[in-house]
Scaffold this motif. Structure first.
Motif, PDB file in Angstrom:
ATOM      1  N   GLY A  30       0.805  -1.215   0.000  1.00 11.78           N
ATOM      2  CA  GLY A  30       0.000   0.000   0.000  1.00 11.78           C
ATOM      3  C   GLY A  30       0.831   1.255   0.000  1.00 11.78           C
ATOM      4  O   GLY A  30       2.057   1.223   0.131  1.00 11.78           O
ATOM      5  N   GLU A  32       2.311   4.598   1.517  1.00 13.80           N
ATOM      6  CA  GLU A  32       2.717   5.120   2.813  1.00 13.80           C
ATOM      7  C   GLU A  32       2.944   6.620   2.646  1.00 13.80           C
ATOM      8  O   GLU A  32       3.302   7.080   1.568  1.00 13.80           O
ATOM      9  CB  GLU A  32       4.010   4.455   3.280  1.00 13.80           C
ATOM     10  N   CYS A  62       5.100   3.910  -2.165  1.00 13.08           N
ATOM     11  CA  CYS A  62       4.847   2.528  -1.775  1.00 13.08           C
ATOM     12  C   CYS A  62       5.951   2.093  -0.804  1.00 13.08           C
ATOM     13  O   CYS A  62       6.979   2.759  -0.653  1.00 13.08           O
ATOM     14  CB  CYS A  62       4.777   1.611  -2.984  1.00 13.08           C
TER      15      CYS A  62
END
Length: 106
Positions: A30, A32, A62
């Protein structure tokens, strides 16, 4: 929800992609949120912590890119250029000059 989480959600909705595409690596995992100019390590006072969580300072990356580029001069230069494209040079320069400092009394 805390202000940092709210900002991350806003950036995901507005930007929705990894900003670290200037290096070759495969994105995995995901997004960040990374601070490009002023980091959590710089923030000592409550005012600095609040100031740090600004869209001109925060970048979505990412997990792979976060580990590869965090705190590098090359990435800060890349993000400054991109932030200027998004927010304008006056806005970015004003943000960079506005870091709240803690004054020492003599």
């Amino acid at each position: 929800m805390n202000p940092r989480e709210l900002l991350k959600r806003k950036l995901v909705n507005e930007r929705g992609y990894c900003h670290a595409v200037f290096i070759e690596a495969e994105c995995a995992g995901g997004l960040e949120m990374h601070e490009a100019f002023y980091t959590r390590g710089h923030a000592v006072t409550a005012a600095q912590k609040k100031y740090m969580n600004d869209e001109r300072n925060c970048v979505l990356v990412c997990h792979v890119h976060h580990g590869m580029v965090q705190h590098s001069k090359a990435f800060r230069a890349y993000w400054k250029q991109r932030a200027v494209e998004l927010y304008g040079s006056e806005s970015v320069d004003a943000y960079l000059a506005g870091w709240p400092t803690k004054l020492r009394r003599a």
